[in-house]
Design a protein around this motif. Structure first.
Motif, PDB file in Angstrom:
ATOM      1  N   UNK A 154       6.235  -6.888  -6.253  1.00 45.73           N
ATOM      2  CA  UNK A 154       6.551  -6.128  -5.035  1.00 45.73           C
ATOM      3  C   UNK A 154       8.057  -6.078  -4.806  1.00 45.73           C
ATOM      4  N   UNK A 155       8.732  -7.198  -5.012  1.00 47.78           N
ATOM      5  CA  UNK A 155      10.187  -7.236  -4.848  1.00 47.78           C
ATOM      6  C   UNK A 155      10.865  -6.297  -5.844  1.00 47.78           C
ATOM      7  N   UNK A 156      10.378  -6.309  -7.080  1.00 46.28           N
ATOM      8  CA  UNK A 156      10.949  -5.449  -8.121  1.00 46.28           C
ATOM      9  C   UNK A 156      10.730  -3.978  -7.788  1.00 46.28           C
ATOM     10  N   UNK A 157       9.530  -3.640  -7.335  1.00 47.60           N
ATOM     11  CA  UNK A 157       9.242  -2.250  -6.955  1.00 47.60           C
ATOM     12  C   UNK A 157      10.150  -1.815  -5.813  1.00 47.60           C
ATOM     13  N   UNK A 158      10.351  -2.708  -4.850  1.00 47.70           N
ATOM     14  CA  UNK A 158      11.229  -2.391  -3.726  1.00 47.70           C
ATOM     15  C   UNK A 158      12.674  -2.235  -4.185  1.00 47.70           C
ATOM     16  N   UNK A 159      13.098  -3.113  -5.067  1.00 44.54           N
ATOM     17  CA  UNK A 159      14.469  -3.056  -5.577  1.00 44.54           C
ATOM     18  C   UNK A 159      14.723  -1.761  -6.327  1.00 44.54           C
ATOM     19  N   UNK A 160      13.720  -1.296  -7.090  1.00 49.26           N
ATOM     20  CA  UNK A 160      13.853  -0.067  -7.869  1.00 49.26           C
ATOM     21  C   UNK A 160      13.467   1.166  -7.064  1.00 49.26           C
ATOM     22  N   UNK A 161      13.113   0.946  -5.793  1.00 44.42           N
ATOM     23  CA  UNK A 161      12.712   2.029  -4.900  1.00 44.42           C
ATOM     24  C   UNK A 161      11.498   2.790  -5.464  1.00 44.42           C
ATOM     25  N   UNK A 162      10.571   2.046  -6.047  1.00 45.99           N
ATOM     26  CA  UNK A 162       9.342   2.629  -6.580  1.00 45.99           C
ATOM     27  C   UNK A 162       8.251   2.597  -5.528  1.00 45.99           C
ATOM     28  N   UNK A 163       7.353   3.561  -5.619  1.00 41.09           N
ATOM     29  CA  UNK A 163       6.230   3.630  -4.696  1.00 41.09           C
ATOM     30  C   UNK A 163       4.985   3.158  -5.442  1.00 41.09           C
ATOM     31  N   UNK A 164       4.308   2.126  -4.964  1.00 41.57           N
ATOM     32  CA  UNK A 164       3.105   1.654  -5.660  1.00 41.57           C
ATOM     33  C   UNK A 164       2.010   2.719  -5.648  1.00 41.57           C
ATOM     34  N   UNK A 165       1.227   2.736  -6.713  1.00 43.89           N
ATOM     35  CA  UNK A 165       0.107   3.668  -6.825  1.00 43.89           C
ATOM     36  C   UNK A 165      -1.123   2.987  -6.240  1.00 43.89           C
ATOM     37  N   UNK A 166      -1.798   3.613  -5.291  1.00 47.03           N
ATOM     38  CA  UNK A 166      -2.995   3.004  -4.706  1.00 47.03           C
ATOM     39  C   UNK A 166      -4.082   2.751  -5.766  1.00 47.03           C
ATOM     40  N   UNK A 167      -4.815   1.653  -5.605  1.00 46.08           N
ATOM     41  CA  UNK A 167      -5.845   1.249  -6.558  1.00 46.08           C
ATOM     42  C   UNK A 167      -6.901   2.339  -6.732  1.00 46.08           C
ATOM     43  N   UNK A 168      -7.287   2.987  -5.664  1.00 42.64           N
ATOM     44  CA  UNK A 168      -8.299   4.059  -5.776  1.00 42.64           C
ATOM     45  C   UNK A 168      -7.808   5.177  -6.684  1.00 42.64           C
ATOM     46  N   UNK A 169      -6.527   5.484  -6.605  1.00 38.97           N
ATOM     47  CA  UNK A 169      -5.958   6.528  -7.454  1.00 38.97           C
ATOM     48  C   UNK A 169      -5.936   6.083  -8.923  1.00 38.97           C
ATOM     49  N   UNK A 170      -5.613   4.852  -9.167  1.00 43.09           N
ATOM     50  CA  UNK A 170      -5.609   4.317 -10.539  1.00 43.09           C
ATOM     51  C   UNK A 170      -7.020   4.374 -11.115  1.00 43.09           C
ATOM     52  N   UNK A 171      -7.998   3.926 -10.341  1.00 40.33           N
ATOM     53  CA  UNK A 171      -9.396   3.958 -10.810  1.00 40.33           C
ATOM     54  C   UNK A 171      -9.832   5.384 -11.125  1.00 40.33           C
ATOM     55  N   UNK A 172      -9.489   6.315 -10.254  1.00 35.01           N
ATOM     56  CA  UNK A 172      -9.848   7.706 -10.481  1.00 35.01           C
ATOM     57  C   UNK A 172      -9.175   8.243 -11.754  1.00 35.01           C
ATOM     58  N   UNK A 173      -7.886   7.974 -11.921  1.00 31.52           N
ATOM     59  CA  UNK A 173      -7.159   8.453 -13.098  1.00 31.52           C
ATOM     60  C   UNK A 173      -7.724   7.869 -14.399  1.00 31.52           C
ATOM     61  N   UNK A 174      -8.248   6.645 -14.316  1.00 32.71           N
ATOM     62  CA  UNK A 174      -8.807   5.993 -15.511  1.00 32.71           C
ATOM     63  C   UNK A 174     -10.278   6.307 -15.699  1.00 32.71           C
ATOM     64  N   UNK A 175     -10.847   7.079 -14.775  1.00 31.01           N
ATOM     65  CA  UNK A 175     -12.276   7.424 -14.859  1.00 31.01           C
ATOM     66  C   UNK A 175     -13.186   6.260 -14.527  1.00 31.01           C
ATOM     67  N   UNK A 176     -12.734   5.341 -13.692  1.00 28.73           N
ATOM     68  CA  UNK A 176     -13.509   4.167 -13.338  1.00 28.73           C
ATOM     69  C   UNK A 176     -14.253   4.303 -12.021  1.00 28.73           C
ATOM     70  N   UNK A 177     -14.036   5.391 -11.320  1.00 24.93           N
ATOM     71  CA  UNK A 177     -14.701   5.520 -10.014  1.00 24.93           C
ATOM     72  C   UNK A 177     -15.867   6.479 -10.071  1.00 24.93           C
TER      73      UNK A 177
END
Length: 86
Positions: A63-86
């Motif tokens: 989380x600190x690294x993502x904040x430092x790099x100004x990255x936006x975390x990808x929601x778990x539901x979106x990851x599951x959908x993209x991987x065809x797991x939902x």
């Protein structure tokens, strides 16, 4: 807290294992703690807790690294959908 020299522990291992069920028994060499006899269930819980703590620290570091790099975390539901797991 019990402390026993390694030399003395050799002759009383069975007794020390029994005592370790209620509290650690520290083994010493030259007046320094060098090892301990602990109950197996206590050790398992300690290792589980240590693993959990390591996971918590890794998540916080991510989380600190993502904040430092100004990255936006990808929601778990979106990851599951993209991987065809939902």
């Amino acid at each position: 807290m019990d402390r026993v020299t390694i030399t003395a522990a050799r002759d009383r291992l069975s007794t020390l294992v029994d005592r370790a069920r209620t509290a650690p028994v520290y083994l010493t060499r030259r007046d320094r703690d060098v090892a301990a006899i602990v109950d197996a269930d206590v050790l398992r819980r300690l290792l589980d807790d240590a693993e959990e703590l390591a996971d918590i620290r890794a998540a916080a570091a991510a989380e600190d690294e993502a904040e430092r790099l100004d990255e936006v975390p990808v929601p778990w539901d979106e990851v599951r959908r993209d991987l065809g797991l939902s």
